[in-house]
Motif scaffolding. Structure first.
Motif, short mmCIF file in Angstrom:
data_model
loop_
_atom_site.label_atom_id
_atom_site.label_comp_id
_atom_site.label_asym_id
_atom_site.label_seq_id
_atom_site.Cartn_x
_atom_site.Cartn_y
_atom_site.Cartn_z
N GLU A 177 0.82 -1.19 0.00
CA GLU A 177 0.00 0.00 0.00
C GLU A 177 0.87 1.26 0.00
OE1 GLU A 177 -4.07 -1.45 2.34
OE2 GLU A 177 -2.64 -0.12 3.33
N LEU A 180 4.32 2.36 2.32
CA LEU A 180 4.97 1.25 3.01
C LEU A 180 6.37 0.95 2.50
CD1 LEU A 180 2.09 -1.30 3.69
CD2 LEU A 180 2.91 0.61 5.05
N SER A 420 -0.26 -4.41 3.87
CA SER A 420 -1.22 -3.35 4.13
C SER A 420 -0.93 -2.72 5.49
CB SER A 420 -2.65 -3.90 4.13
OG SER A 420 -2.83 -4.80 5.20
N ARG A 421 -1.48 -1.56 5.72
CA ARG A 421 -1.27 -0.88 6.99
C ARG A 421 -1.79 -1.70 8.15
NH1 ARG A 421 -0.84 3.18 3.60
NH2 ARG A 421 0.11 5.16 4.25
N ARG A 422 -2.92 -2.31 7.98
CA ARG A 422 -3.50 -3.06 9.10
C ARG A 422 -2.63 -4.26 9.46
NH1 ARG A 422 -8.37 -7.04 7.29
NH2 ARG A 422 -7.21 -8.17 5.71
N PHE A 427 0.78 2.65 12.38
CA PHE A 427 0.54 3.91 11.68
C PHE A 427 -0.33 4.82 12.53
CE2 PHE A 427 2.01 1.34 8.25
CZ PHE A 427 2.63 2.22 7.37
N ASP A 611 0.79 10.06 4.95
CA ASP A 611 0.57 8.86 5.76
C ASP A 611 1.53 7.77 5.30
OD1 ASP A 611 -0.35 7.00 7.50
OD2 ASP A 611 -2.34 6.79 6.61
N ARG A 612 2.78 7.86 5.78
CA ARG A 612 3.84 6.96 5.34
C ARG A 612 4.62 6.48 6.55
NH1 ARG A 612 4.17 7.66 0.11
NH2 ARG A 612 6.09 6.45 -0.04
N ALA A 647 -8.78 4.82 6.27
CA ALA A 647 -7.61 3.97 5.99
C ALA A 647 -7.72 3.49 4.55
CB ALA A 647 -7.58 2.77 6.94
#
Length: 983
Positions: A177, A180, A420-422, A427, A611-612, A647
């Motif tokens: 994503e 990332l 993925s972020r999750r 984050f 958002d990194r 998100a």
């Protein structure tokens, strides 16, 4: 004899590891040499060829191509070639032309230099031995190639880089994503492949707007020297192929894809790796393909390794994702319908992996796992896991092995890595702030006409030349367009849009309210961005750099740098939509969307600039909208239909494809909008459930295996903390003439000293040099500080010059020891394993140059085990070169005997070294081959050429290691003295 003649044997002064070379061709300007053992050919200028003629003398043992040995007694010249005369092991006399010498035969520069009286300083000899020791140790560290880059040790990045760079000719899709670190992953893979010799040339194709960002990233983070190629640079090469200008070529996709001639030149070059960023922009459908896709497809057929980067692999639907996979493996991915069916089958595998966590004691879970397990070994593991009588350790082991097998055999992670972020976690949250403003009368007038009269929309579309629904969403653009086409109609020519638009006033108030915090502003239209920056200057006295597609790359970089500067930089930067692609602004936490993009993926790209990884604050997203406007309705669709601001979720493009047309029609109708939102929400929740159950669940599990990532990170930390590095570096810098100044805070400044040897990376006489640190944290905190590690170009160059050159390979020293009578002679011999092999085999993994030290007294007794290198070195005293030469001349015969005796002593240790290296190699490659063979029976993503390459690699490594020889790398003569003699 200095004339080059075909058939003569020479060695490369700078690349001794190439082995014994043979002159192939000579003309007035150049000489071509074949190094058969390493399968390399070099062409040098005749006048400045860095070559040394190999000629053997009486007493030397030589080896023929068929493996027989000869002790040289005499030699003669025949047509410019040396013919050696000597006896074989049976005492029979033979002649052997130098053309018949074995390509793998070691040559002895140290012996020849010593016997001719050429001796170096003792500290040079010490440095040479320590270089061999450290090179041997570092070459076998599993983190080699990943420890040098200036990066945080982030698990998923390390895992992907380690997994992919281990493969033969890796061909993968890096699809993490936004934010990332796909660029870092690609850089790590490239860095390691270059370091271990599996790649020498790479072509990197990126969007035009990102070329300088890639250039800076590869230089600052990975210390890679990249050539940026454009049309101007290409024309400077005249008729020559510009893609031959460097080993690593970085080029703009837009430039290359629009130029068939340059494409043909790129395709004519030999590349080891092709990297394509933002690969989702490559257009393909079952019916047709775009020029960019066609160009990459042609290159991909010829280049062994391929890395495709995209944060949105399914941005344009499943067929678009399939198109990327076709580039990676056209044999495997050739049928779109079959691919769809295969993707649907991953739900069962994901359920089986989850079921393992519920065992033992759950019959349904056991059935779910058994449904996808069909081989005896895995069934035995499942039986162990399901057996309530198994102990906890057995169950943990069985569960872990089964999980790995299912991911390996059925996951899609062989060709695609998506985190993925999750899944990664850590984050910061996102906070949406909506400012509901009253539209100015000029904007309201347009909207009222559109609401009352549908025909008015068609008229405006024709009149302004704008697209639908741009005309409704971007009212400042509509205002400008109407002012241009109707200059006499009030109010459109009365004043600039930014003087009537309340969003400008709101933005000024926002900037005042956030104090010194930086704010990134993104607007859809380039003209809006430019004029908004002017409005901030005129109305608020605020300087705002502008970033848009009309600027040159240098101008964009200058704007971004002005914004990034913490002390003197601008508080705000205004971007057009191009600002949402690729650029990283994680130092900023306020994002103002001056308007909203129509595409969900563009919305996520905008947020992804802030958002990194590395962002330490919550993301504050500010959206000013006009009450009751199409823009506010679009905002509702994003918020209520798909939680777009919370998100990234990766299904926005599919939702837009399904409801985009209906949404456009509902932008003026609240009732119609409610229906679109409800339908969007239903599909959104369905797709998320499917994603969590199927392929994406497998991808997340497979894209970062925590235990493996932790092992890599631990190995890197081990190298970071290596206490031997500063001691070694201090000695090496002193000998090579580099000035070093401690700056405090773990920083050191390096610059060329007055007597520095030429050609050291980053150091040139008369220039400032550079600041560096061994601390990874310190290096990451400052762009202008380099990370000093065993992989830093300067340290690699220092070690390389020592290992392949003659520096310190001879020395003479005096030893004052009360228990040893004066006048005694000792010889300290350092032999090194010599294993010429193609670079692509990376033989150093298993048999790096290995030192064998032999210390002999004048009677030939071996004292190596009794006297250590360090213990002896600290008691030695230097001697003048003239005295050293006289001593050597007077002891010639004795030294020859000791050299022969030392070789016999060292040869006794070679079989053990070779056997240990072969065992290491077979253990690693046999395990990997068995795993891939088992995997290939279940997962067609394992290519046959990958299996064949691994088998061939094992066979070639086995032969190369078996053929290893010992070469005398250094010799130090030690003469004992007493205090009286010394005085």
């Amino acid at each position: 004899m200095s004339e080059f003649i075909p058939g003569q044997r020479w060695i490369s002064d700078g690349e001794a590891d190439l082995g014994l070379g043979t002159i192939l061709n000579v003309d007035a300007r150049s000489v071509t040499v074949l190094f058969a053992a390493s399968q390399e050919t070099r062409t040098y200028s005749v006048r400045q060829a860095p070559l040394t003629r190999v000629m053997f003398g009486s007493g030397d043992r030589i080896e023929s191509a068929d493996g027989s040995q000869l002790s040289v007694d005499d030699s003669k010249e025949r047509d410019g070639l040396v013919v050696y005369i000597g006896q074989d092991a049976a005492g029979e006399w033979h002649e052997l032309s130098e053309t018949e010498l074995s390509d793998r035969m070691p040559f002895n520069q140290a012996r020849d230099r010593l016997l001719t009286g050429q001796v170096d300083r003792n500290d040079w000899f010490d440095l040479r031995f320590r270089t061999l020791h450290h090179h041997h140790r570092i070459s076998q560290n599993p983190a080699l190639g990943l420890a040098g880059p200036k990066i945080d040790l982030i698990p998923h990045q390390l895992y992907i880089a380690d997994e992919v760079s281990r493969r033969h000719a890796p061909r993968v899709l890096l699809a993490d994503e936004v934010g990332l670190g796909k660029t870092i992953e690609a850089g790590l893979i490239l860095h390691r492949l270059l370091l271990n010799g599996r790649a020498e040339r790479a072509l990197i194709l990126v969007p035009d707007s990102l070329t300088h960002q890639w250039l800076v990233e590869l230089l600052r983070r990975f210390a890679l020297d990249v050539t940026l190629l454009d049309e101007q640079q290409s024309q400077a090469h005249g008729e020559a192929n510009p893609f031959d200008a460097g080993q690593l070529i970085l080029a703009s996709q837009q430039w290359l894809f629009a130029n068939p001639h340059r494409q043909r030149q790129a395709e004519a070059c030999a590349w080891d790796l092709l990297i394509v960023d933002e690969a989702h922009h490559l257009d393909w459908s079952p019916a047709a393909s775009g020029p960019g896709y066609d160009c990459v497809e042609r290159l991909a057929r010829a280049v062994p390794g391929l890395l495709l980067l995209t944060a949105t692999p399914e941005q344009m639907g499943m067929h678009s994702h399939f198109a990327r996979l076709r580039l990676l493996d056209p044999d495997r991915y050739h049928d779109l319908a079959r691919f769809r069916a295969e993707e649907a089958g991953y739900v069962q595998v994901a359920e089986a992996i989850d079921a393992l966590e519920r065992l033992p004691g759950d019959a349904a879970a056991q059935s779910s796992a058994a449904a996808v397990i069909d081989d005896a070994d895995s069934q035995a593991l499942l039986a162990t896991l399901a057996d309530p009588q198994s102990d906890a350790a057995q169950q943990r082991s069985a569960r872990a092995q089964l999980r790995e097998q299912l991911l390996d055999r059925h996951g899609t992670g062989r060709v695609m890595f998506r985190n993925s972020r999750r899944h990664v976690g850590g984050f910061p949250p996102r906070h949406l702030h909506v400012a509901r403003l009253e539209a100015p009368s000029a904007y309201r007038r347009v909207l009222r006409k559109l609401e009352r009269d549908e025909d008015h929309l068609d008229e405006l579309l024709i009149e302004t030349g704008l697209d639908h629904p741009d005309l409704m969403l971007y009212l400042d653009t509509t205002y400008r367009a109407l002012s241009d086409v109707s200059p006499g109609d009030d109010p459109f020519n009365a004043e600039p849009w930014w003087q009537i638009d309340p969003r400008v006033t709101w933005l000024l108030e926002h900037l005042t309210g956030v104090g010194r915090d930086k704010t990134l502003v993104i607007a859809h239209d380039r003209a809006t961005a430019v004029e908004l920056a002017e409005a901030l200057r005129v109305l608020g006295g605020i300087h705002a750099p502008v970033f848009h597609e009309g600027l040159t790359l240098v101008e964009r970089d200058r704007a971004a740098a002005s914004f990034a500067d913490e002390e003197d930089g601008s508080q705000v930067m205004v971007c057009s939509e191009i600002g949402s692609e690729g650029r990283n602004f994680q130092f900023c936490r306020h994002l103002v969307m001056f308007d909203l993009p129509q595409l969900p993926d563009q919305l996520e790209q905008r947020i992804g600039r802030l958002d990194r990884i590395g962002q330490r604050h919550a993301i504050e997203i500010h959206v000013p909208v006009f009450a009751g406007s199409p823009g506010e309705r679009l905002l509702r669709w994003y918020r209520e239909g798909m939680d777009a601001f919370d998100a990234p979720h990766g299904v926005g493009s599919e939702l837009y494809a399904a409801f985009g047309d209906a949404l456009a029609e509902a932008l003026l109708d609240d009732d119609a909008l409610e229906a679109v939102i409800d339908e969007t929400r239903a599909l959104f929740e369905t797709r998320l459930a499917e994603r969590d159950a199927g392929r994406n669940r497998l991808l997340e599990l497979n894209a970062c295996r925590g235990e493996r990532a932790a092992t890599v990170a631990a190995s890197i930390r081990e190298l970071d903390a290596d206490r031997a590095l500063p001691r070694y570096l201090d000695q090496a810098l002193d000998i090579f003439g580099v000035d070093s100044q401690e700056l405090g805070s773990q920083l050191v400044h390096l610059r060329a000293g007055p007597h520095m040897l030429d050609g050291l990376p980053g150091l040139a006489k008369g220039e400032e040099g550079f600041t560096a640190t061994r601390s990874r944290e310190r290096a990451l905190a400052r762009d202008d500080v380099q990370h000093l590690s065993w992989e830093h170009p300067l340290i690699r160059e220092l070690m390389g010059r020592i290992l392949t050159g003659t520096l310190g390979n001879t020395a003479l020293a005096l030893l004052d020891h009360p228990s040893i009578p004066a006048g005694r002679l000792m010889a300290e011999l350092v032999f090194v394993t010599d294993c010429p092999a193609p670079k692509r085999l990376h033989v150093d993994r298993f048999l790096p140059p290995t030192a064998v030290r032999v210390l002999l007294d004048e009677s030939g007794a071996n004292l190596s085990a009794k006297v250590s290198f360090s213990g002896l070195a600290k008691n030695l005293q230097k001697v003048k070169k003239a005295v050293a030469r006289d001593l050597i001349k007077s002891r010639h015969a004795q030294l020859r005997e000791l050299l022969e005796k030392g070789e016999l002593e060292a040869e006794r240790e070679l079989p053990t070294i070779v056997e240990a290296a072969q065992q290491r190699m077979r253990g690693v490659l046999d395990d990997e081959l068995s795993r891939l063979q088992a995997l290939a029976r279940h997962n067609p993503a394992v290519r046959q050429d990958e299996l064949d390459a691994l088998r061939n690699e094992r066979q070639a490594l086995d032969a190369a290691i078996e053929g290893a020889r010992l070469r005398l790398d250094g010799v130090r003569v030690i003469v004992t003295v007493d205090r009286e003699t010394r005085r």
